[in-house]
Structure formats: structure tokens, C-alpha cells
Design an enzyme around this catalytic site. Structure first.
Site, PDB file in Angstrom:
ATOM      1  N   ARG A  27      -8.730  -7.700 -12.030  1.00 21.01           N
ATOM      2  CA  ARG A  27      -8.254  -8.937 -11.391  1.00 21.01           C
ATOM      3  C   ARG A  27      -9.174  -9.233 -10.206  1.00 21.01           C
ATOM      4  O   ARG A  27      -9.433  -8.338  -9.400  1.00 21.01           O
ATOM      5  CB  ARG A  27      -6.815  -8.770 -10.901  1.00 21.01           C
ATOM      6  N   GLU A  52      -1.527 -15.526 -22.951  1.00 22.65           N
ATOM      7  CA  GLU A  52      -0.343 -15.425 -22.087  1.00 22.65           C
ATOM      8  C   GLU A  52       0.454 -16.730 -22.033  1.00 22.65           C
ATOM      9  O   GLU A  52       1.359 -16.864 -21.215  1.00 22.65           O
ATOM     10  CB  GLU A  52      -0.733 -14.937 -20.687  1.00 22.65           C
ATOM     11  N   CYS A 104      -2.735  -6.105 -21.775  1.00 17.55           N
ATOM     12  CA  CYS A 104      -2.956  -5.656 -20.399  1.00 17.55           C
ATOM     13  C   CYS A 104      -1.786  -5.993 -19.472  1.00 17.55           C
ATOM     14  O   CYS A 104      -1.872  -5.764 -18.274  1.00 17.55           O
ATOM     15  CB  CYS A 104      -4.255  -6.237 -19.847  1.00 17.55           C
ATOM     16  N   ASP A 130       2.976 -12.775 -18.193  1.00 17.76           N
ATOM     17  CA  ASP A 130       3.174 -14.225 -18.260  1.00 17.76           C
ATOM     18  C   ASP A 130       3.735 -14.656 -19.609  1.00 17.76           C
ATOM     19  O   ASP A 130       4.616 -15.507 -19.675  1.00 17.76           O
ATOM     20  CB  ASP A 130       1.847 -14.956 -18.003  1.00 17.76           C
ATOM     21  N   HIS A 183       0.821  -1.208   0.000  1.00 22.14           N
ATOM     22  CA  HIS A 183       0.000   0.000   0.000  1.00 22.14           C
ATOM     23  C   HIS A 183       0.856   1.260   0.000  1.00 22.14           C
ATOM     24  O   HIS A 183       0.494   2.265  -0.600  1.00 22.14           O
ATOM     25  CB  HIS A 183      -0.930  -0.001   1.211  1.00 22.14           C
TER      26      HIS A 183
HETATM   27  C1  PEP Z   1      -0.183 -10.876 -17.534  1.00 18.52           C
HETATM   28  O1  PEP Z   1       0.213 -12.028 -17.356  1.00 18.52           O
HETATM   29  O2  PEP Z   1       0.341 -10.080 -18.333  1.00 18.52           O
HETATM   30  C2  PEP Z   1      -1.322 -10.354 -16.762  1.00 18.52           C
HETATM   31  C3  PEP Z   1      -1.831  -9.167 -17.016  1.00 18.52           C
HETATM   32  O3  PEP Z   1      -1.798 -11.130 -15.759  1.00 18.52           O
HETATM   33  P1  PEP Z   1      -1.145 -11.220 -14.301  1.00 18.52           P
HETATM   34  O4  PEP Z   1      -0.088 -10.184 -14.204  1.00 18.52           O
HETATM   35  O5  PEP Z   1      -2.269 -11.000 -13.345  1.00 18.52           O
HETATM   36  O6  PEP Z   1      -0.646 -12.622 -14.279  1.00 18.52           O
HETATM   37 MG    MG Z   2      -0.998 -13.452 -16.228  1.00 19.50          MG
END
Ligand code: PEP
Ligand code: MG
Length: 575
Positions: free
Chosen positions: A291, A426, A497, A450, A184
Site C-alpha cells: 500500500r 474489489e 490480499c 472492499d 503502533h
Molecule cells: C481490500 O479492499 O481488500 C484491500 C486489500 O484494500 P484496502 O484494505 O487497502 O482497501
Molecule cells: Mg480496498
């Protein structure tokens, strides 16, 4: 030089002021009666709530989000926490001891979680415990109000309550011994735009109070000894950060469009409904990634459909018709959820995670999908499925959604009939079969965090292979290009993302490939919008051509960095 984790970029130059956290020892004597202890506890809670509400309004007023402090109130008011503390008092413990015991239990539960974000919630528990015990002992507030201008604050921990006390105008930077990127304190320092470095071992011991420090909140470097040259570089870098802020500010309330008029979308990534305010304040055109792990991670039991529905509905309503892509549970791998009691795996990143887990735990998954579908009646909600590797996973999810839709129809419960279903790309399998997967979904969202790790076989959390983990690697760049091309061929939108979506150096390539949307941390929205406004398709195509002639990650990065410097007039090699 000291090194930590840079969590809030920016350059700070100032004098070290050390803040030593007080110890809060209390006498653990026998209690007279449980009624008195319960009253003491109630009083301490009231004081806690009042003070945190006051702090939250102060943080809101300073331009950041006071929700973190309100979340502390919610944690303390959680029925599980309250009932367990009262049970400890009933068992004969002093209120202080009862609070300590229950907080320590929660702390231990969260510490064992693999997910970094949740592990760092232990800071909140420690802060709640300390504040309550201080209330029992009648201790006064922190003494952080009167810091001199250009202070570099050195502290063991930085709690949201401390942040609420500080006059940010006097803070050049913050250096903290504990905490990490998703703590935080990191989130608040980013919101308040204070350069911050966390996880700096022995900072209080190593740094002499009054020394002038150079702090790089991006790289995490802290210089206690430096020559004039380095100081000049820092001054230049500080100017460049201010420039970035100024560039970004000019793009508030502007359209997201390239120099040659191609419309793109700038969406926000959020990890809980309380980040919604930041997304709205930073003008997000939608939520590209919501998320949902936050709902599961702190819980001793699974969240009910109703609880999930409320959280999803809050975001759907808050975004007022703008798109909200809710990602279904991404459990496993780097994201542990204690209440699911996942078994330890040899290789969790290649194991029983995300959609694989959900399809084998149908009730849990149905509950979440039902909650999302119900929330879809209140806004422009879409379902986003993580970690897809094959077509049949999508078909199975679609079949479950169909079943739930029938149930909702029978019960006359409203939902968005044409709700979109998209997937995260991913995994290398999803990348290589993007042409096949595109037939079965409404959109793609490239999860570069990922995808980079899986393509390069380099764990995103392992420092020993961090030099390999780069989205600029030719393998990853080729993967991204192919995914976007498959989406375009099928006529479905493709967004990104992962963290790379906020890296302006990659932007010309993404425009060249035809990416439709970027989903980034709310704090990056304006800067990326500014970046897009400087690009045109033909120039981006030429840059992509040059990049595809390069054979190494270093060459690609060098090429894209120099192009970015020229186009965006922005210097990246900051210090
Ligand atoms: C990713 O893998 O790019 C993603 C956005 O998911 P996370 O970071 O939650 O695994
Ligand atoms: Mg991911």
C-alpha cells in the site's frame, strides 16, 4: 465485562497493574534569547534520537521491529517539523511551547484524516511531544522495567517507547484506553505476541489494581468478574493459542504446498518499507500488496518522484528478486489524504476515489507510475491498480505506462521492460466482468475488504451493519469463485490480499476454487502455510460442494468452522 478492540489475538490471564501517565506541565515564561532556546531544543532532539535509537535496538533484540521508533526520529528530523519549531522560537516562544505548537498542528492535521491508520499516527506525534517536553524538564524514563510476572498492564496510551521499556516475559496482556487496530502499539503487541485490547473506555477507572483479569486479545473482551467455567474456557483457549503459534513455527522455511502437492504462494501485505523486515523475517515469498498511501498521508506537500522512487526501490531491493506488487494510490473512500484537499462527498465510498481520482489527476499519477517503473529496475516489481470497475480504466493506465516507458527509454533510464500490470478485484463491477477484465491484465488480486462491503452494501467501518459484513455470505463466496474461474480461464494468476486471505476457515474453499496466492499480514504467513499443508483438492472440492448447498451466511460459517476444526485440529470458538 469491559469491551474494547482486540488488536493482538491471544489469551491473557493475570493481575491488573495500572500505569498512570505523568502530566508534563511546564512554566510558559518569557524567553531570554532565541539562541539559548534553540540550543535547548537541539539538545532535547539529540537526547530524543539517542534514546529512541537505543530503544529501537532493544525492540529489535526482542524479536519485534524497532523501525517504529526509528520512524519517530524521522518525523522529528523532518525539515518541515524542524524549521517550523525553529520559526516558533524565532517568533519568541520557549522551546517547550514551540514544540507543543508544531506537534499540535501536526496532530490536528492527522486527526482530521478519515483513514484510520493515519489517524492513529496522532499517537506518535503525542508521544514525540511528550518525550521532548520531558527532555526539556529533565524527567527520568518510565518506570515499567520491574513489572511482576503475569501482569495485565492497564494504561491510557501505550507508546512504542513504553513497549521498549517493558520486559515482555512478565506481561500476560495489555489493556489500553486509546488506540485502534492499526496503531503502533497494536502493531508492536502483535509482533511481540502479547494479547492486547485497545480503545477500552475508562479502563483505568473501572479496573481495580490487583484484580485478576481474563483478557481475550482477539474478541476484545475483558472479564473482571468470572466463574470457574469461564476461567476454564480461557485456560483452554490460551492453550489453543499456544498451539497455533507452535503449529505456525513448524512451517518456518518450509515450502507452501498442499497435502497433495499443489504449489501455492504466500505473500505479505505491507504498508511502508519499514514493514519489509517483518515480511522477510516471516519468510514471505513476495509482497502481494504494497500500500503506498503512507507516502502521501503525513505530507504537507505531495511526495516527489525521487522520494517515491527511493521507497519503492528499498522494497524491490529488499525482496531480492521476489515479486513486489506496488499498488498505486488508493485515495478517497475510507482513505483521506489531507494534502490532496479532497472535497467532501455525500457518499465517498461510491465517489471520486483511487483510480478514478488518479486518472483525473494525471501529473500526480504519472509521477507515481514513473517512480514505480524506475524502481522496477531493481527487483521483480509489478503494478497493481485499485478499485477498477471497467476495461477502459485499465487501457488508460496502460497507455500512460507506455508513454512513461518511452520517456525512460529516451533518457536511457532502466526499468523492467516486461513489468506486469494487475488489478484489485474489489468492486461488484469488476467481479461481474472479471471475464472481460482478465484479457487486459497480467494478474488479479481479490480485495475482499472492499469487495465484501460493496457486494453486501455494508460499509466495512460501520458497526451498525457489521453483522451483514461477512466474507462467508453466499453472495461474496459466489463472487470469489467466479473471479478465480475467470482468471483461470484466461490463464492469469489470481491471488487474494484482503483480510479474508488470512482466515483459515475460508482456505478449503479458496483451494477448491483454485486460488494461486494468499497475501496476508506477515504474522499470518506460517499459520496459513500450515493450513495449506493439510488440504487436498478432492476434500476441498467436497467442502465447496457442501457450502454451495447452504443458503445462509450462518450455515456456511458453521459448516466451514466445523470442517476447519476437524482438518486443522484447531478450535476457533476460543472463549
Ligand atoms: C481490500 O479492499 O481488500 C484491500 C486489500 O484494500 P484496502 O484494505 O487497502 O482497501
Ligand atoms: Mg480496498
Amino acid at each position: 465485562m469491559l469491551k474494547g478492540v482486540g488488536v493482538s489475538s491471544g489469551i491473557g490471564i493475570g493481575k491488573a497493574v495500572k500505569y498512570i501517565t505523568r502530566t508534563v506541565a511546564y512554566a510558559d515564561t518569557a524567553i531570554t534569547d532565541t539562541g539559548t532556546e534553540k540550543n535547548r531544543f537541539r539538545k532535547a532532539v539529540c537526547q530524543f534520537v539517542q534514546r529512541n535509537e537505543e530503544w529501537a535496538s532493544r525492540v529489535d533484540a526482542s524479536g519485534a521491529d524497532g523501525e517504529i521508533l526509528r520512524s519517530h526520529i524521522a518525523i522529528l528530523n523532518d525539515p518541515w517539523v524542524l524549521s517550523h519549531i525553529n520559526m516558533e522560537i524565532d517568533a519568541g516562544k520557549r522551546a517547550e511551547r514551540a514544540v507543543e505548537k508544531v506537534c499540535d498542528k501536526l496532530f490536528a492535521m492527522l486527526s482530521s484524516v478519515e483513514d484510520r491508520y493515519m489517524r492513529q499516527r496522532t499517537e506518535d506525534i503525542a508521544d514525540i511531544k511528550r518525550q521532548l517536553i520531558e527532555n526539556f524538564l529533565g524527567m527520568e524514563d518510565f518506570d515499567l522495567k520491574e513489572l511482576p510476572p503475569d501482569t495485565v498492564l492497564i494504561t491510557e496510551v501505550l507508546t512504542p517507547a513504553m513497549m521498549a521499556e517493558i520486559d515482555v516475559r512478565n506481561i500476560a496482556a495489555i489493556v489500553v484506553e486509546k488506540g485502534g487496530v492499526t496503531s503502533h502499539s497494536a502493531i508492536i503487541s502483535r509482533a511481540l505476541k502479547i494479547p492486547a485490547v485497545l480503545n477500552v473506555n475508562n479502563a483505568l477507572r473501572e479496573i481495580v489494581a490487583g484484580t485478576t483479569l481474563l483478557v481475550d486479545g482477539g474478541s476484545g473482551d475483558i472479564y473482571t468478574n468470572f466463574d470457574n467455567n469461564l476461567k476454564c474456557n480461557f485456560l483452554k483457549a490460551r492453550e489453543s493459542c499456544v498451539k497455533k503459534e507452535a503449529i505456525a513455527e513448524m512451517f518456518r522455511e518450509k515450502k507452501t504446498v498442499t497435502a497433495d502437492g499443489i504449489r501455492k504462494e504466500l505473500l505479505a501485505n505491507i504498508g511502508s518499507p519499514r514493514e519489509l523486515a517483518a515480511a522477510i523475517a516471516e519468510d514471505a515469498e513476495g509482497i502481494g500488496l504494497f500500500r503506498t498511501e503512507f507516502l502521501f498521508i503525513t505530507k504537507a506537500v505531495l511526495p516527489s518522484e525521487e522520494e517515491q522512487f527511493k521507497a519503492y526501490k528499498a522494497v524491490a531491493v529488499g525482496m531480492k528478486g521476489r515479486k513486489v506488487r506496488i499498488r498505486t494510490l488508493d485515495v478517497g473512500g475510507d482513505k483521506d489524504i489531507p494534502c490532496l484537499k479532497l472535497k467532501k462527498e455525500e457518499n465517498p465510498l461510491l465517489g471520486f476515489r483511487a483510480i478514478r481520482y488518479c486518472l483525473e489527476n494525471r501529473e500526480l499519477y504519472r509521477t507515481q507510475l514513473r517512480a514505480i517503473l524506475r524502481a522496477s529496475a531493481y527487483g521483480n516489481v509489478a503494478i497493481l491498480i485499485p478499485m477498477i470497475t471497467r476495461v477502459d480504466e485499465i487501457l488508460k493506465v496502460r497507455a500512460i505506462i507506455q508513454e512513461i516507458k518511452k520517456e525512460l527509454d529516451n533518457a536511457q533510464i532502466p526499468y523492467k521492460k516486461d513489468i506486469e500490470v494487475g488489478i484489485m478485484i474489489e468492486t461488484p463491477a469488476a467481479c461481474l466482468t472479471a471475464d472481460l477484465l482478465a484479457e487486459y491484465v497480467d494478474f488479479f488480486s481479490i480485495g475482499t475488504n472492499d469487495l465484501t462491503g460493496y457486494i453486501l452494501a455494508a460499509d466495512r467501518g460501520n458497526a451498525d451493519v457489521s453483522s451483514l459484513y461477512s466474507v462467508f455470505d453466499p453472495a461474496v463466496i459466489r463472487g470469489i469463485k467466479y473471479i478465480i474461474a475467470c482468471a483461470k480461464k484466461r490463464g492469469i494468476p489470481c491471488g487474494m490480499c484482503g483480510e479474508a486471505a488470512a482466515d483459515i476457515r475460508l482456505l478449503p474453499l479458496l483451494v477448491a476454487f483454485g486460488l494461486d496466492a494468499l497475501s496476508v499480514d506477515p504474522s499470518n504467513i506460517f499459520f496459513m502455510r500450515a493450513g495449506l499443508s493439510k488440504l487436498n483438492q478432492s476434500e476441498c472440492n467436497a467442502i465447496a460442494k457442501a457450502v454451495f448447498e447452504k443458503k445462509t451466511e450462518q450455515d456456511i460459517l458453521r459448516c466451514l468452522t466445523s470442517k476447519a476444526k476437524r482438518i486443522f485440529k484447531f478450535d476457533y470458538t476460543e472463549t
